[in-house]
Design an enzyme around this catalytic site. Structure first.
Site, short mmCIF file in Angstrom:
data_model
loop_
_atom_site.label_atom_id
_atom_site.label_comp_id
_atom_site.label_asym_id
_atom_site.label_seq_id
_atom_site.Cartn_x
_atom_site.Cartn_y
_atom_site.Cartn_z
N ARG A 167 54.81 -44.05 -8.21
CA ARG A 167 54.49 -45.22 -8.66
C ARG A 167 56.27 -44.95 -9.34
O ARG A 167 57.23 -45.91 -9.58
CB ARG A 167 54.37 -44.98 -10.53
CG ARG A 167 54.62 -45.93 -11.18
CD ARG A 167 54.64 -45.44 -12.90
NE ARG A 167 54.32 -43.73 -13.13
CZ ARG A 167 53.78 -43.77 -14.26
NH1 ARG A 167 53.11 -44.43 -14.69
NH2 ARG A 167 53.77 -42.29 -14.56
N CYS A 172 63.10 -36.42 -16.23
CA CYS A 172 63.00 -34.73 -17.36
C CYS A 172 62.21 -34.10 -16.32
O CYS A 172 61.09 -32.91 -16.91
CB CYS A 172 62.59 -35.35 -18.60
SG CYS A 172 60.26 -35.48 -18.83
#
Lengths: 340, 172
Positions: A243, A266
């Site tokens: 993705r 992150c």
């Protein structure tokens, strides 16, 4: 763009060693994760990383300087018992180093009045500082919810005619984003609901600056969300990587020539960062990884090699924030320029 | 059983004419005829749950088929069947035309109000006319609008219509 999940899975598959198994048992991780830390950092430093992920990080108050001067906000919060510390590289933000038993920092009157945004950690300020350096035109924040970065960009653009297109796919997170935008009275943010991979077919505009804070494993946030130690299997990770490649590949089409794209996660996983950028660079001839325009502090560099994988040399220009080195969330930022 | 998150549905569109008329009537009643020109020609809304909708200007910064959920400035709130002006819209009216239909409230009263409570008459420092029953609540500390109340003869209090804490409580 067709991305082969099987190929990604084969590329990123990791077999845990005996040491990794022991450490994963001790710290409560999936074994493959620890093996990756050892492969990236060596055993000694991997241990430091695991230890640092057990420690809390300091939350951050970012003043909404559209409504209040940061110094005035600091005084007001200190008057009700909070202890704040300046962040040297972000003049409108403060680390919270002490707090009263009540009110909580997310329920003060100053918060309700929109005078600040509350970040779990200071890392999310960094990509905005880098992307917006000496720039005040329109910005696309492709995966914007819950809005920490979009509202910060909105503040930076305040007073110009430019706006932030803050897009996301997840409705409950978009609700929070609209809540923040209205609470902070930022009129220059347009909130949209779309899969960022399809954005290029839905709007005619192109942008000089794009922020893609991609949905990721959140491996860099384990200190505040220990559930992430076991949430992502290798297959889950491969699906996320797929993705991420698709997202980055498609948002590049929304950039103008010479436009800058910040690809941010992150996560400290090389699979979600250097691997993703490398794959996209391989498939597009119009991109380059550029150095950060400003040095906020001493970052670590991106990886050019991980296990058997070799990445382009320019991936060194990516920025890595390591919890055990920088005392922040784990974070990776790659700045990409669309070549003219 | 689908989770709460999966069940979310947002309703959106152009503000219906009857709601626009109701809003214009309220604005004239509270702030006078001369502020009507400040109401944008095009108003759109997004409902985040039944009876909680944000009305915004939607000035068409974007062309294309993108689903726009919010595009500032924020003009009004639809709460249940009622439409009330937004905090920034009324703040702008007060800046440009002076303060009207407002209550100035003591610090303790403001504190309670921002957590969703009503305002007791003894917390009110000053009532600024016209006295039409609906008032903007002004915090004297920052001279800022922090919400809206309606006087209740039955309860003998200023009933909270909405306050700045609504975002935290309702939108997360």
């Amino acid at each position: 763009m067709i991305v082969d999940l099987g190929e990604i899975y084969r590329d990123i598959y990791v077999e845990a060693s005996r040491t990794a198994l022991e450490l994963s048992k001790k710290y409560g991780y999936l074994p493959y994760m620890v093996q990756r830390y050892i492969d990236m950092l060596g055993e000694e430093e991997a241990l430091k990383l695991l230890e640092s992920l057990e420690k809390p990080v300091k939350p951050v108050v970012r003043a909404n300087n559209v409504l209040i001067e940061p110094i005035k906000l600091r005084r007001r919060l200190e008057n009700i018992g909070f202890k704040l510390e300046e962040i040297p590289w972000s003049p409108i933000s403060f680390w919270i180093v002490g707090a009263p038993s009540t009110p909580s920092i997310g329920a003060t009157h100053e918060y309700l009045k929109g005078y600040y945004y509350l970040h779990r950690d200071a890392t999310s300020l960094i990509p905005v500082e880098l992307l917006m350096h000496e720039y005040n035109g329109n910005v696309l924040d492709a995966c914007a919810a819950p809005g920490g970065k979009a509202t910060y960009i909105g503040q930076i653009l305040w007073g110009s005619n430019s706006f932030v297109l803050a897009n996301d796919l997840v409705l409950y997170r978009l609700r929070a984003l609209v809540g923040h935008v209205t609470r902070m009275k930022l009129n220059n943010i347009v909130v949209t609901w779309c899969d960022a991979r399809k954005l290029r077919d839905k709007i005619n505009m192109r942008f000089q600056r794009i922020l893609l804070d991609s949905p990721c494993s959140g491996e860099g946030r384990i200190s505040v969300d220990p559930g992430r130690k076991t949430r992502t299997s290798i297959l889950d990770l491969a699906i996320m990587v797929k993705r991420e490649i698709e997202l980055l590949y498609s948002v590049v089409d929304l950039a103008e020539k010479d436009g800058l794209i910040a690809y941010v996660t992150c996560s400290i996983a090389p699979e979600e960062n250097e691997y993703v950028v490398n794959k996209v660079l391989d498939r597009r001839g119009d991109l380059e990884v550029v150095e950060s325009p400003v040095r906020l502090f001493k970052y670590s560099r991106g990886l050019t090699q991980y296990r058997t994988l070799r990445f382009r040399r320019e991936l060194e220009n990516c920025i890595r924030i390591w919890p055990h080195i920088h005392g922040l969330f784990g974070y990776t930022i790659c700045l990409l320029r669309k070549r003219s | 059983m689908p989770s709460e998150k999966k069940k979310l549905r947002f309703r959106k569109g152009v503000l219906p004419q009857h709601l626009r008329r109701r809003f214009v009537r309220l604005i004239i009643e509270l702030y006078g005829e001369d502020v009507v020109s400040m109401i944008p020609a095009s108003l759109r809304y997004t409902c985040f749950e039944p009876g909680l909708c944000i009305v915004f200007e939607g000035d068409g910064k974007l062309n294309g088929s993108l689903t726009i959920l919010y595009e500032g400035p924020w003009i009004a709130f639809i709460l249940g069947k009622r439409i009330v002006p937004s905090i920034p819209f009324v703040s702008r009216i007060f800046r440009e035309k002076g303060v009207k239909a407002a209550v100035l409230v003591k610090e303790q009263g403001i504190k309670a109000f921002l957590y969703g409570n009503d305002i007791l008459p003894e917390s009110v420092i000053k009532v600024i006319p016209p006295l039409k029953g609906v008032y903007a609540v002004v915090d004297p500390l920052d001279e800022e609008v922090v919400g809206f109340v309606e006087w209740s003869n039955i309860k003998n209090v200023y009933v909270n219509i909405y306050d700045a804490g609504v975002f935290l409580r309702k939108l997360g």
